[in-house]
Design a protein around this motif. Structure first.
Motif, mmCIF file in Angstrom:
data_model
loop_
_atom_site.group_PDB
_atom_site.id
_atom_site.type_symbol
_atom_site.label_atom_id
_atom_site.label_comp_id
_atom_site.label_asym_id
_atom_site.label_seq_id
_atom_site.Cartn_x
_atom_site.Cartn_y
_atom_site.Cartn_z
ATOM 1 N N GLU A 149 -3.549 -0.126 8.943
ATOM 2 C CA GLU A 149 -3.047 -1.024 9.996
ATOM 3 C C GLU A 149 -2.219 -2.183 9.445
ATOM 4 O O GLU A 149 -2.371 -2.592 8.302
ATOM 5 C CB GLU A 149 -4.230 -1.571 10.802
ATOM 6 C CG GLU A 149 -4.891 -0.477 11.633
ATOM 7 C CD GLU A 149 -6.028 -0.997 12.506
ATOM 8 O OE1 GLU A 149 -6.384 -2.180 12.412
ATOM 9 O OE2 GLU A 149 -6.549 -0.183 13.299
ATOM 10 N N GLY A 150 -1.357 -2.695 10.315
ATOM 11 C CA GLY A 150 -0.664 -3.962 10.085
ATOM 12 C C GLY A 150 0.256 -3.999 8.883
ATOM 13 O O GLY A 150 0.925 -3.018 8.558
ATOM 14 N N LYS A 206 9.968 4.078 3.600
ATOM 15 C CA LYS A 206 8.875 4.965 4.006
ATOM 16 C C LYS A 206 8.749 5.000 5.527
ATOM 17 O O LYS A 206 8.753 3.964 6.181
ATOM 18 C CB LYS A 206 7.570 4.444 3.387
ATOM 19 C CG LYS A 206 6.680 5.534 2.829
ATOM 20 C CD LYS A 206 5.461 4.941 2.134
ATOM 21 C CE LYS A 206 4.295 4.871 3.070
ATOM 22 N NZ LYS A 206 3.158 4.141 2.520
ATOM 23 N N ALA A 207 8.636 6.204 6.054
ATOM 24 C CA ALA A 207 8.554 6.370 7.506
ATOM 25 C C ALA A 207 7.301 5.687 8.047
ATOM 26 O O ALA A 207 6.294 5.576 7.347
ATOM 27 C CB ALA A 207 8.534 7.865 7.841
ATOM 28 N N CYS A 208 7.365 5.230 9.273
ATOM 29 C CA CYS A 208 6.211 4.713 10.024
ATOM 30 C C CYS A 208 5.688 3.346 9.575
ATOM 31 O O CYS A 208 4.645 2.925 10.059
ATOM 32 C CB CYS A 208 5.019 5.680 9.997
ATOM 33 S SG CYS A 208 5.358 7.325 10.575
ATOM 34 N N VAL A 209 6.375 2.637 8.671
ATOM 35 C CA VAL A 209 5.780 1.371 8.207
ATOM 36 C C VAL A 209 5.665 0.333 9.324
ATOM 37 O O VAL A 209 4.819 -0.553 9.267
ATOM 38 C CB VAL A 209 6.510 0.725 7.001
ATOM 39 C CG1 VAL A 209 6.322 1.550 5.749
ATOM 40 C CG2 VAL A 209 7.964 0.470 7.286
ATOM 41 N N ASP A 210 6.512 0.449 10.362
ATOM 42 C CA ASP A 210 6.425 -0.518 11.450
ATOM 43 C C ASP A 210 5.616 -0.003 12.639
ATOM 44 O O ASP A 210 5.612 -0.604 13.703
ATOM 45 C CB ASP A 210 7.833 -0.919 11.911
ATOM 46 C CG ASP A 210 8.556 -1.690 10.828
ATOM 47 O OD1 ASP A 210 7.904 -2.548 10.186
ATOM 48 O OD2 ASP A 210 9.749 -1.426 10.590
ATOM 49 N N ASP A 211 4.958 1.130 12.466
ATOM 50 C CA ASP A 211 4.212 1.709 13.582
ATOM 51 C C ASP A 211 2.718 1.434 13.467
ATOM 52 O O ASP A 211 2.244 0.905 12.471
ATOM 53 C CB ASP A 211 4.494 3.215 13.653
ATOM 54 C CG ASP A 211 5.949 3.463 14.018
ATOM 55 O OD1 ASP A 211 6.319 3.141 15.148
ATOM 56 O OD2 ASP A 211 6.715 3.930 13.152
#
Ligand code: 5AD
Ligand code: SF4
Ligand code: FES
Length: 335
Positions: A296-297, A309-314
């Motif tokens: 998380e976070g 890297k994919a998804c780091v802001d998700d």
């Protein structure tokens, strides 16, 4: 039928290719479509249309190693470091289980803060909640692997990175290829389901060396093989390197499916980083596993093995929905 078509048929039907044939298929691009399609059929025949999800918890980005390619290397002083407490890790695993992940992967740099006692405490408490536990925490002694196993860990991921001894030892200063292989052997001996894999596009890596990687994967009897492109990181000695190519990484993965038909192959996050549909394409070229991030976070951003890297802001919830939609969008089902 031409000679190459016969070679591909043999690969698909009896899962056999010589080193020379692998080298030819890796170097040539004319047959890529056929290779990807054959790998997709073999995947369906051996492991079906179901995609297995494994929730990935990146619990510490502190590492004592100095792998030249990796953003978490000890020598990267610019990176903000974090480690989660055992209770935080157990809490994330609990949420992962509630999101429906049957397996959680606990990954970190080689961080000595997590003593055997701490790790066993974490493993036991997660195990009680229900999920299968996979560890990805690097090189340890036989006794340590044994203790984790007794505490309830069932799987262990440790990539060989490259089967070429000299290249491995040049890029991983202070590490020994023999030791790496010893870890894989110890884990097998202890009855773990072992995951390994490699990087594609390391500086100095040849096509022949990639062919050897694939043959090695067949030899070791792994449960899972993860293959991803090397992506240069700005704050590492390899910042000016060219990096791995999406298609070539996909092809190493597809050929691995052809030669080792029954194993699990993840569609890696590094593939998604080089191509916006990287994981879906990988799932249609031999892969049958995805490991969505359930960290998380801010920690997601700080677990910077490589840039972009994919998804780091998700968030875990968003990834769970997103990946389910992607998998169903290509006509597959989530287990
Ligand atoms: N690009 C792609 N993958 C990388 N890894 C480490 N650094 C990079 C990079 N720059 C991979 C290694 C390691 C895994 C956790 O991340 O293969 O085993
Ligand atoms: Fe540490 Fe693994 Fe990165 Fe090497 S690849 S520096 S062992 S986190
Ligand atoms: Fe993370 Fe799509 S899987 S946003």
């Amino acid at each position: 039928m031409n000679a190459i078509a016969a070679v591909l048929r043999r690969a698909e039907q009896v899962h056999d290719l010589s080193r020379d044939e692998l080298v030819f298929l890796l170097a040539d691009h004319e047959y890529d479509r056929e290779i990807f399609a054959a790998a997709d059929r073999v995947r369906r025949k051996y492991v079906g249309d179901e995609v297995h999800l494994r929730g990935l918890i990146e619990f510490s980005n502190i590492c004592r190693r100095n792998c030249f390619y990796c953003g978490l290397r000890a020598g990267n002083r610019g990176l903000g470091r974090y480690r989660l407490t055992p209770e935080e890790i157990i809490g994330l695993a609990q949420k992962g289980w509630e999101y429906g992940y049957k397996t959680v992967v606990l990954q970190s740099g080689e961080d000595e803060y997590y003593s055997v006692e701490k790790m066993c405490h974490i493993i036991k408490n997660i195990k009680r909640l229900g999920p299968v536990i996979a560890l990805s925490i690097g090189e340890k002694t036989y006794a340590e692997y044994e203790a984790y196993k007794e505490a309830g860990a069932e799987r262990y991921l440790i990539r060989i990175e490259t089967t070429e001894k000299k290249l491995y030892e040049d890029l991983d200063p202070g590490m020994s290829h023999e030791k790496r292989k010893r870890c894989l052997n110890d884990l097998k001996k202890l009855g773990y389901e072992v995951g390994s894999g490699s990087l594609v596009g390391l500086p100095g890596q040849t096509i022949e060396s990639l062919a050897d990687d694939i043959l090695y994967f067949r030899e070791i009897g792994a449960d899972m093989i993860g293959i991803g492109p090397f992506i240069p990181h700005e704050d590492t000695p390899l910042k000016a390197a060219k990096g791995g190519d999406f298609r070539l990484s996909l092809k190493v993965m597809a050929l691995t499916r052809l030669l080792v038909p029954h194993i699990n192959i993840p569609a890696t996050t590094a593939m998604e980083t080089l191509h916006r549909d990287g994981r879906a394409i990988a799932l249609q070229s031999g892969a049958n596993v995805v490991m969505p991030n359930i960290t998380e976070g801010e920690y997601r951003k700080l677990y910077a093995l490589y840039p972009g890297k994919a998804c780091v802001d998700d968030t875990p919830g968003r990834c769970r929905e997103c990946i389910t939609a992607k998998i169903e969008g290509i006509g597959r089902t989530v287990v």
